[in-house]
Structures are given as structure tokens and as C-alpha cells.
Design an enzyme around this catalytic site. Structure first.
Site, mmCIF file in Angstrom:
data_model
loop_
_atom_site.group_PDB
_atom_site.id
_atom_site.type_symbol
_atom_site.label_atom_id
_atom_site.label_comp_id
_atom_site.label_asym_id
_atom_site.label_seq_id
_atom_site.Cartn_x
_atom_site.Cartn_y
_atom_site.Cartn_z
ATOM 1 N N LYS A 87 0.845 -1.189 0.000
ATOM 2 C CA LYS A 87 0.000 0.000 0.000
ATOM 3 C C LYS A 87 0.881 1.240 0.000
ATOM 4 C CE LYS A 87 -4.400 0.770 2.251
ATOM 5 N NZ LYS A 87 -5.072 0.714 3.547
ATOM 6 N N ILE A 88 0.663 2.092 -0.993
ATOM 7 C CA ILE A 88 1.515 3.263 -1.212
ATOM 8 C C ILE A 88 0.634 4.516 -1.219
ATOM 9 C CG2 ILE A 88 3.068 4.373 -2.889
ATOM 10 C CD1 ILE A 88 4.390 1.841 -2.269
#
Ligand code: E4P
Length: 218
Positions: A87-88
Site C-alpha cells: 500500500k503506497i
């Protein structure tokens, strides 16, 4: 449509998985902190425990905000298990990191998305999943569901493969309306998934059927 559960609580993940309808899990640093999971080794072990429950799609969020840090963390996170999706956050270095990781074949979930323009950038960069936060938009008098509809239209126009993952879901109608709009994935708390079960006519109907059976069969 995929159902993800939005929690780091292992019991809740097990309960949703046992229902047979769970396709994945999303976590974030706040959800990990809520479970009291701190320290690199514990966080890593907790992600592994989640991966051992579900079949795929466990989103683990980076805490770096610079490109090099995000790549370092992402490459470390994916060694925990093949089920990890990194998750960015939707920031400039995040977009660069998504592009890099996508080229490397590492799955990403672009988080903290609040506009169609951000959604376009993430898709261009090759994000696997895009997480628009509908509840947080509703909280400030914006229309979260309208954003989901706009992004679904834009992605359909160009055949982008990025999946729209409606996040920050607060109640069952959010989920049902996301399904009508055509969101690819929803992530929500356990109570929203189990809330789908509820209807008073189901309960009263079942009660009547069982009472009538009992009358005839003792
Ligand atoms: C999931 O990916 C998001 O981090 C989460 O849905 C945010 O939800 P919240 O707005 O309830 O914190």
C-alpha cells in the site's frame, strides 16, 4: 466483486473468512496500532499471521514518504508472503514508486485517494488497486459514492486495469451502492459485511417456518 475486510484484528479476519466470502484484507498503520502491534518484528509477524488466514490480497502499508524508502519497504514487505500487496500513499514519490514496483511485478494499492485526477495518475503508473476513501469524503460533505462512479467511468473509457477498491466504507448501503456503480472491490469493517445478512422478514419468516414444522412434527 471482491470483498476485503478492513481490519488488523485476527479474530474478525477469521470470522469473515469462515463465512466463505472474503477475498482479502486491508490494513493501515492506524488499524495496526489499534491492535497494539508495534515494532518491526511484531508488525512483520502480524502480517504473516493475516496471510496465513486468507487466500490472497493482504494490503500492507509503507510508512516512508520518499521514493527510496518506499521501494526498500515494499521489497521487504513482499518477502513476508506472496499474498502481500504493498500500500503506497497518493503522493509524488508514491506515484514514482507505484510505477517502479509495477514494472517489477509487485502488486500495489494506491491509498488516500480523494479525486478523479489522483485516480488517473495511479492508473497511469500501473497501480493494481486504487483506494478512494468514500466515508472520509462524506464526513466533510463531499459525495464519496459520486467519486467512485466518476473513477469507474474514467477507467472504463480507457480500459485501465487498475481495480477500484472502495475504502473507508461506513455502512451497508455504501457497499450496496458501490456494487451498483461497479466498484471492483470494497473493503469494510466486519459489521458491514455481516450487516448484509440482516432483514426482519427473513427472521420472522424463519421463525414461522420452524414453528409450523414443530406443530406438525412435535
Ligand atoms: C483502507 O484501505 C483504508 O485505510 C480504510 O478504509 C480507511 O478507513 P477509515 O476512513 O474508516 O479510517
Amino acid at each position: 466483486m471482491k470483498f476485503f475486510i478492513d481490519t488488523a484484528n485476527l479474530d474478525e479476519i477469521r470470522e469473515a473468512y469462515d463465512l466463505g466470502v472474503l477475498d482479502g484484507v486491508t490494513t493501515n498503520p492506524s488499524l495496526m496500532a489499534k491492535e497494539g502491534i508495534t515494532g518491526e518484528a511484531n508488525i512483520r509477524a502480524h502480517y504473516k499471521a493475516i496471510c496465513d488466514i486468507v487466500d490472497d490480497n493482504v494490503s500492507a502499508e509503507v510508512i516512508s514518504t520518499d521514493f527510496a524508502g518506499m521501494i526498500r519497504e515494499a521489497e521487504e514487505l513482499v518477502t513476508i508472503d506472496d499474498k502481500i500487496v504493498v500500500k503506497i500513499p497518493m503522493i509524488k514519490d508514491g506515484i514514482k514508486a507505484i510505477k517502479y514496483l509495477s514494472d517489477e511485478g509487485i502488486r500495489t494499492n494506491c491509498t488516500l485517494v480523494f479525486s478523479a485526477g489522483q485516480a488517473l495518475l495511479a492508473a497511469k503508473a500501473g497501480a493494481t488497486y486504487l483506494s478512494p476513501f468514500i466515508g472520509r469524503l462524506d464526513d466533510i460533505s463531499s459525495d464519496g459514492l459520486q467519486l467512485i462512479a466518476q473513477i469507474v467511468d474514467i477507467y472504463d473509457n480507457y480500459g485501465f486495469e487498475t481495480e477500484v477498491l472502495a475504502a473507508s466504507i461506513r455502512h451497508t448501503m455504501h457497499l450496496v451502492e458501490c456494487a451498483e456503480i461497479g466498484a471492483d472491490v470494497v473493503t469494510c469493517p466486519l459489521k458491514v459485511i455481516t450487516g448484509l445478512l440482516k432483514h426482519p422478514l427473513t427472521d420472522s419468516g424463519l421463525e414461522q417456518f420452524l414453528a409450523d414444522y414443530k406443530k406438525g412434527n412435535g
